[in-house]
Design an enzyme around this catalytic site. Structure first.
Site, short mmCIF file in Angstrom:
data_model
loop_
_atom_site.label_atom_id
_atom_site.label_comp_id
_atom_site.label_asym_id
_atom_site.label_seq_id
_atom_site.Cartn_x
_atom_site.Cartn_y
_atom_site.Cartn_z
N HIS A 1 9.13 -3.34 3.66
CA HIS A 1 8.81 -3.53 2.24
C HIS A 1 10.09 -3.80 1.45
O HIS A 1 10.11 -4.66 0.57
CB HIS A 1 8.17 -2.26 1.66
CG HIS A 1 6.87 -1.87 2.28
ND1 HIS A 1 6.73 -0.72 3.04
CD2 HIS A 1 5.65 -2.44 2.26
CE1 HIS A 1 5.48 -0.60 3.44
NE2 HIS A 1 4.79 -1.63 2.99
N MET B 1 0.84 -1.20 0.00
CA MET B 1 0.00 0.00 0.00
C MET B 1 0.88 1.25 0.00
O MET B 1 0.41 2.36 0.27
CB MET B 1 -0.93 -0.01 1.21
CG MET B 1 -1.91 -1.18 1.16
SD MET B 1 -3.43 -0.89 2.05
CE MET B 1 -2.83 -0.64 3.71
N GLY B 2 2.18 1.07 -0.28
CA GLY B 2 3.07 2.22 -0.40
C GLY B 2 3.55 2.77 0.93
O GLY B 2 3.43 2.12 1.96
N ASP C 1 2.42 -9.57 8.89
CA ASP C 1 0.97 -9.78 8.78
C ASP C 1 0.73 -11.28 8.60
O ASP C 1 0.40 -11.75 7.51
CB ASP C 1 0.42 -8.98 7.59
CG ASP C 1 0.69 -7.49 7.75
OD1 ASP C 1 -0.01 -6.85 8.54
OD2 ASP C 1 1.64 -6.99 7.13
P1 AMP Z 1 1.48 -2.94 3.46
O1 AMP Z 1 2.01 -1.88 2.57
O2 AMP Z 1 1.45 -2.56 4.90
O3 AMP Z 1 0.19 -3.54 2.96
O4 AMP Z 1 2.53 -4.13 3.38
C1 AMP Z 1 2.92 -4.71 2.16
C2 AMP Z 1 3.69 -5.98 2.44
O5 AMP Z 1 4.84 -5.68 3.23
C3 AMP Z 1 2.87 -7.00 3.25
O6 AMP Z 1 3.11 -8.31 2.74
C4 AMP Z 1 3.40 -6.83 4.64
O7 AMP Z 1 3.28 -7.99 5.43
C5 AMP Z 1 4.86 -6.52 4.36
N1 AMP Z 1 5.44 -5.81 5.52
C6 AMP Z 1 4.95 -4.71 6.14
N2 AMP Z 1 5.72 -4.38 7.21
C7 AMP Z 1 6.71 -5.31 7.26
C8 AMP Z 1 7.81 -5.55 8.14
N3 AMP Z 1 8.06 -4.75 9.18
N4 AMP Z 1 8.62 -6.61 7.89
C9 AMP Z 1 8.38 -7.42 6.84
N5 AMP Z 1 7.36 -7.27 5.98
C10 AMP Z 1 6.53 -6.23 6.17
#
Ligand code: AMP
Length: 281
Positions: free
Chosen positions: A37, A30-31, A150
């Site tokens: 990320h 989601m950026g 997640d």
């Molecule tokens: P989001 O932008 O929050 O939807 O996250 C995108 C992807 O990055 C998802 O698969 C999350 O699980 C992963 N992600 C977010 N935060 C972390 C983190 N601290 N460590 C590893 N992966 C992450």
């Protein structure tokens, strides 16, 4: 690096790559990219010939009173990060491109989605499954990368590709943390400096659980009690849940023996934070 705003552009480019026999990795986000990320992107770049990063704040996975409007966004910075990590294409669609007029088809799941975050965020995983299915159909990758941060999402997506015979390898990557243990998250920017200090209690509670398990405790009840006690020691923090579940089915376990997810969510002010400890993999 290609910046694609339309589904058509993504399809044309991926088709050309595939015609050359290249392997394609997808990192859905989601950026407002951070080190978490970036660790997914780095792994995808290492394991594939071409990597697509999607940046889309998916309205479907936000509840009515959640932070869709205030969710942090910085596309210019995100695309710089992607370019520097060797990403081949960023897919940055509009809401209209993803959900055209009359959109009425959803991917729904039962069982795994009603516990943990699904309990406090009804409809969240319906939104996640629907958007991830769409991204899988648009990009048609060989592999897709998700973070263990997640963990429920990882279990749900793995189940979805199994149930719907989607031929994509799901790669789960370790959680990246700040130096004091707080899991990196785009939502961490919401925390005031006092809230930021208080937020470390989440990781502390999970460490308490980890230590208990390492010392041989197998009773979920005992471990959960210790976690709840730890979290309730900080007055700024409100517990959403502390649960111990089977890593695959996400159903509660009373005794820990196989791969297990110890997961917790807390509220600090208006911010909801999640984290977990995974045992047995
Ligand atoms: P989001 O932008 O929050 O939807 O996250 C995108 C992807 O990055 C998802 O698969 C999350 O699980 C992963 N992600 C977010 N935060 C972390 C983190 N601290 N460590 C590893 N992966 C992450």
């Amino acid at each position: 690096m290609i910046i694609a705003k339309t589904i058509k552009e993504v399809r044309e480019n991926v088709k050309a790559w595939r015609a050359e026999g290249l392997k394609v990795g997808l990192v859905p986000t989601m950026g407002y990219l951070h080190e978490g990320h970036q660790s997914l992107i780095r792994r995808a770049v290492k394991e594939n010939d071409r990597v697509v990063v999607s940046i889309f704040v998916n309205p479907l996975q936000f509840g009515e009173n959640e932070d869709l409007d205030t969710y942090p966004r910085d596309f210019a910075r995100d695309s710089k990060i992607c370019a520097s990590e060797g990403v081949s294409m960023v897919f940055h669609p509009s809401g209209h491109e993803m959900y055209n007029k009359g959109f009425c088809t959803f991917v729904d799941m039962t069982g795994l989605t009603e516990t943990l975050c699904g309990k406090s965020r009804p409809g969240h995983f319906r939104g996640v499954c629907t958007v991830v299915s769409k991204l899988f159909n648009i990009v048609n990758p060989d592999r897709a990368y998700f973070g263990w941060k997640d963990a429920q999402q990882v279990a749900v997506i793995k189940r979805m590709v199994m149930d719907l015979n989607i031929d994509i390898e799901i790669v789960a990557c370790e959680t990246v943390r700040e130096s004091d243990g707080l899991a990196r998250s785009s939502r961490n920017v919401y925390l005031s400096s006092n809230e930021r200090k208080a937020s470390t209690i989440l990781q502390e509670a999970l460490k308490v659980a980890e230590k208990k398990i390492a010392s041989g405790v197998r009773s979920s009840h005992e471990i959960k009690e210790a976690m709840v006690e730890t979290i309730s020691s900080v007055k700024e923090v409100k517990l959403d849940y502390a649960e111990i579940v089977d890593l695959k089915t996400l159903q509660p376990v009373s005794t820990i023996d196989g791969p297990t997810l110890v997961a917790a969510a807390i509220f600090i002010g208006g911010t909801r934070l999640i984290d977990n400890y995974i045992y047995g993999i």
